[in-house]
Design a protein around this motif. Structure first.
Motif, PDB file in Angstrom:
ATOM      1  N   PRO A  24       0.810  -1.227   0.000  1.00  0.00           N
ATOM      2  CA  PRO A  24       0.000   0.000   0.000  1.00  0.00           C
ATOM      3  C   PRO A  24       0.842   1.275   0.000  1.00  0.00           C
ATOM      4  O   PRO A  24       1.787   1.399   0.761  1.00  0.00           O
ATOM      5  N   GLY A  25       0.489   2.162  -0.888  1.00  0.00           N
ATOM      6  CA  GLY A  25       1.175   3.442  -0.993  1.00  0.00           C
ATOM      7  C   GLY A  25       2.318   3.448  -1.992  1.00  0.00           C
ATOM      8  O   GLY A  25       2.846   4.499  -2.322  1.00  0.00           O
ATOM      9  N   ASN A  26       2.721   2.262  -2.479  1.00  0.00           N
ATOM     10  CA  ASN A  26       3.841   2.220  -3.423  1.00  0.00           C
ATOM     11  C   ASN A  26       3.349   2.342  -4.866  1.00  0.00           C
ATOM     12  O   ASN A  26       3.628   3.320  -5.526  1.00  0.00           O
ATOM     13  N   ASP A  27       2.648   1.364  -5.375  1.00  0.00           N
ATOM     14  CA  ASP A  27       2.142   1.402  -6.742  1.00  0.00           C
ATOM     15  C   ASP A  27       0.646   1.679  -6.742  1.00  0.00           C
ATOM     16  O   ASP A  27      -0.057   1.350  -5.785  1.00  0.00           O
ATOM     17  N   ALA A  28       0.165   2.268  -7.832  1.00  0.00           N
ATOM     18  CA  ALA A  28      -1.262   2.517  -8.008  1.00  0.00           C
ATOM     19  C   ALA A  28      -1.895   1.280  -8.644  1.00  0.00           C
ATOM     20  O   ALA A  28      -1.463   0.818  -9.699  1.00  0.00           O
ATOM     21  N   LEU A  29      -2.897   0.729  -7.979  1.00  0.00           N
ATOM     22  CA  LEU A  29      -3.611  -0.429  -8.488  1.00  0.00           C
ATOM     23  C   LEU A  29      -4.971   0.031  -8.991  1.00  0.00           C
ATOM     24  O   LEU A  29      -5.658   0.804  -8.324  1.00  0.00           O
ATOM     25  N   ASP A  30      -5.354  -0.441 -10.184  1.00  0.00           N
ATOM     26  CA  ASP A  30      -6.573   0.013 -10.841  1.00  0.00           C
ATOM     27  C   ASP A  30      -7.403  -1.166 -11.317  1.00  0.00           C
ATOM     28  O   ASP A  30      -6.941  -2.306 -11.331  1.00  0.00           O
ATOM     29  N   VAL A  31      -8.627  -0.856 -11.772  1.00  0.00           N
ATOM     30  CA  VAL A  31      -9.507  -1.852 -12.360  1.00  0.00           C
ATOM     31  C   VAL A  31     -10.188  -1.232 -13.574  1.00  0.00           C
ATOM     32  O   VAL A  31     -10.521  -0.052 -13.581  1.00  0.00           O
ATOM     33  N   LEU A  32     -10.360  -2.054 -14.607  1.00  0.00           N
ATOM     34  CA  LEU A  32     -11.120  -1.656 -15.782  1.00  0.00           C
ATOM     35  C   LEU A  32     -12.152  -2.735 -16.070  1.00  0.00           C
ATOM     36  O   LEU A  32     -12.026  -3.869 -15.607  1.00  0.00           O
ATOM     37  N   LEU A  33     -13.194  -2.374 -16.816  1.00  0.00           N
ATOM     38  CA  LEU A  33     -14.281  -3.298 -17.128  1.00  0.00           C
ATOM     39  C   LEU A  33     -14.365  -3.557 -18.627  1.00  0.00           C
ATOM     40  O   LEU A  33     -14.200  -2.646 -19.434  1.00  0.00           O
ATOM     41  N   ILE A  34     -14.642  -4.796 -18.977  1.00  0.00           N
ATOM     42  CA  ILE A  34     -14.787  -5.229 -20.366  1.00  0.00           C
ATOM     43  C   ILE A  34     -16.263  -5.496 -20.636  1.00  0.00           C
ATOM     44  O   ILE A  34     -16.926  -6.195 -19.862  1.00  0.00           O
ATOM     45  N   THR A  35     -16.765  -4.973 -21.749  1.00  0.00           N
ATOM     46  CA  THR A  35     -18.164  -5.170 -22.097  1.00  0.00           C
ATOM     47  C   THR A  35     -18.380  -6.131 -23.258  1.00  0.00           C
ATOM     48  O   THR A  35     -19.432  -6.737 -23.365  1.00  0.00           O
ATOM     49  N   SER A  36     -17.373  -6.276 -24.145  1.00  0.00           N
ATOM     50  CA  SER A  36     -17.584  -7.128 -25.316  1.00  0.00           C
ATOM     51  C   SER A  36     -16.369  -7.999 -25.595  1.00  0.00           C
ATOM     52  O   SER A  36     -15.251  -7.687 -25.202  1.00  0.00           O
ATOM     53  N   GLY A  37     -16.625  -9.085 -26.294  1.00  0.00           N
ATOM     54  CA  GLY A  37     -15.589 -10.045 -26.624  1.00  0.00           C
ATOM     55  C   GLY A  37     -15.648 -11.235 -25.686  1.00  0.00           C
ATOM     56  O   GLY A  37     -16.403 -11.246 -24.714  1.00  0.00           O
ATOM     57  N   THR A  38     -14.855 -12.238 -26.009  1.00  0.00           N
ATOM     58  CA  THR A  38     -14.806 -13.452 -25.201  1.00  0.00           C
ATOM     59  C   THR A  38     -13.366 -13.751 -24.849  1.00  0.00           C
ATOM     60  O   THR A  38     -12.486 -13.748 -25.717  1.00  0.00           O
ATOM     61  N   PHE A 106     -24.292   0.703 -18.050  1.00  0.00           N
ATOM     62  CA  PHE A 106     -23.482  -0.161 -18.913  1.00  0.00           C
ATOM     63  C   PHE A 106     -23.635  -1.610 -18.458  1.00  0.00           C
ATOM     64  O   PHE A 106     -24.226  -1.887 -17.414  1.00  0.00           O
ATOM     65  N   ALA A 107     -23.090  -2.514 -19.249  1.00  0.00           N
ATOM     66  CA  ALA A 107     -23.006  -3.931 -18.900  1.00  0.00           C
ATOM     67  C   ALA A 107     -21.535  -4.315 -18.963  1.00  0.00           C
ATOM     68  O   ALA A 107     -20.755  -3.725 -19.723  1.00  0.00           O
ATOM     69  N   ALA A 108     -21.128  -5.274 -18.161  1.00  0.00           N
ATOM     70  CA  ALA A 108     -19.732  -5.713 -18.150  1.00  0.00           C
ATOM     71  C   ALA A 108     -19.661  -7.228 -18.037  1.00  0.00           C
ATOM     72  O   ALA A 108     -20.464  -7.842 -17.339  1.00  0.00           O
ATOM     73  N   LYS A 109     -18.663  -7.813 -18.722  1.00  0.00           N
ATOM     74  CA  LYS A 109     -18.427  -9.262 -18.693  1.00  0.00           C
ATOM     75  C   LYS A 109     -17.241  -9.643 -17.818  1.00  0.00           C
ATOM     76  O   LYS A 109     -17.208 -10.722 -17.242  1.00  0.00           O
ATOM     77  N   TYR A 110     -16.236  -8.759 -17.800  1.00  0.00           N
ATOM     78  CA  TYR A 110     -14.993  -9.040 -17.092  1.00  0.00           C
ATOM     79  C   TYR A 110     -14.516  -7.783 -16.366  1.00  0.00           C
ATOM     80  O   TYR A 110     -14.797  -6.665 -16.798  1.00  0.00           O
ATOM     81  N   ALA A 111     -13.754  -7.998 -15.287  1.00  0.00           N
ATOM     82  CA  ALA A 111     -13.044  -6.920 -14.607  1.00  0.00           C
ATOM     83  C   ALA A 111     -11.573  -7.305 -14.595  1.00  0.00           C
ATOM     84  O   ALA A 111     -11.229  -8.436 -14.242  1.00  0.00           O
ATOM     85  N   LEU A 112     -10.713  -6.374 -14.986  1.00  0.00           N
ATOM     86  CA  LEU A 112      -9.272  -6.617 -15.002  1.00  0.00           C
ATOM     87  C   LEU A 112      -8.613  -5.707 -13.974  1.00  0.00           C
ATOM     88  O   LEU A 112      -8.767  -4.492 -14.022  1.00  0.00           O
ATOM     89  N   PHE A 113      -7.878  -6.305 -13.052  1.00  0.00           N
ATOM     90  CA  PHE A 113      -7.157  -5.575 -12.014  1.00  0.00           C
ATOM     91  C   PHE A 113      -5.686  -5.505 -12.433  1.00  0.00           C
ATOM     92  O   PHE A 113      -5.102  -6.513 -12.849  1.00  0.00           O
ATOM     93  N   TYR A 114      -5.095  -4.315 -12.308  1.00  0.00           N
ATOM     94  CA  TYR A 114      -3.740  -4.133 -12.809  1.00  0.00           C
ATOM     95  C   TYR A 114      -3.002  -3.038 -12.042  1.00  0.00           C
ATOM     96  O   TYR A 114      -3.603  -2.251 -11.315  1.00  0.00           O
ATOM     97  N   ASP A 115      -1.684  -3.006 -12.229  1.00  0.00           N
ATOM     98  CA  ASP A 115      -0.816  -1.996 -11.643  1.00  0.00           C
ATOM     99  C   ASP A 115      -0.571  -0.943 -12.722  1.00  0.00           C
ATOM    100  O   ASP A 115      -0.023  -1.252 -13.779  1.00  0.00           O
ATOM    101  N   SER A 116      -0.979   0.294 -12.455  1.00  0.00           N
ATOM    102  CA  SER A 116      -0.877   1.352 -13.473  1.00  0.00           C
ATOM    103  C   SER A 116       0.347   2.243 -13.273  1.00  0.00           C
ATOM    104  O   SER A 116       0.448   3.296 -13.902  1.00  0.00           O
ATOM    105  N   THR A 117       1.283   1.819 -12.461  1.00  0.00           N
ATOM    106  CA  THR A 117       2.421   2.667 -12.110  1.00  0.00           C
ATOM    107  C   THR A 117       3.551   2.610 -13.134  1.00  0.00           C
ATOM    108  O   THR A 117       4.114   3.632 -13.504  1.00  0.00           O
ATOM    109  N   VAL A 118       3.904   1.429 -13.601  1.00  0.00           N
ATOM    110  CA  VAL A 118       5.070   1.263 -14.470  1.00  0.00           C
ATOM    111  C   VAL A 118       4.730   1.753 -15.882  1.00  0.00           C
ATOM    112  O   VAL A 118       4.023   1.092 -16.620  1.00  0.00           O
TER     113      VAL A 118
END
Length: 159
Positions: A24-38, A106-118
């Protein structure tokens, strides 16, 4: 709705190489949502290490489409808040507050968690894990919330 969670092998590798720092406090962790595709979790998930590779798809089903930020969706990628990293006995837990998109449409199929710092771009942002909702739950001008398990976002058991 049953959520299936997957942790990418690159998450552990990048943490050990110190290119991803979930403390905590070192890197920024984020989430994005996917609506289409498989996206199908395949036999070689270690080949995907960055957001752009995830968005390109699994190699068999084509690219994934992120929820649009225009047209009244009230969607943006979100920074995870309340990030903690704790040990209890043989268990290590990475946890955070529930990400919420208020007044969303909106609608979402997936959530992707990632590090947005680097690097700060999809080609350098390092992926950690993703959730497959098994369906595309949608909301219309109400809150869309990802409920983080009481066991945390990612949990390791050591032996």
């Amino acid at each position: 709705m049953a959520v299936t969670a997957h942790v990418f092998p690159s998450f552990s590798l990048n943490a050990l190489k110190k290119t991803l720092d979930v403390y905590p406090g070192n890197d920024a962790l984020d989430v994005l949502l996917i609506t289409s595709g498989t996206y199908t979790w395949g036999p070689t998930p270690e080949t995907q290490t960055h957001v752009s590779e995830f968005l390109a798809g699994d190699g068999a089903n084509g690219a994934l489409g992120e929820v649009l930020t225009t047209g009244g969706t009230n969607y943006t990628r979100q920074a995870l808040s309340g990030v903690t990293l704790t040990d209890s006995g043989l268990t290590t837990m990475l946890d955070c507050n529930n990400p919420t998109w208020p007044a969303a449409t909106f609608a979402a199929k997936y959530a992707l968690f990632y590090d947005s710092t680097v690097g700060g771009t999809d080609s350098t942002n390092q992926i950690m894990c993703y959730w497959d909702f098994g369906a595309s739950p949608g909301v219309n001008n109400t809150s869309f919330t990802l409920t983080i398990s009481g066991s945390g976002l990612v949990t390791w058991t050591h032996s």
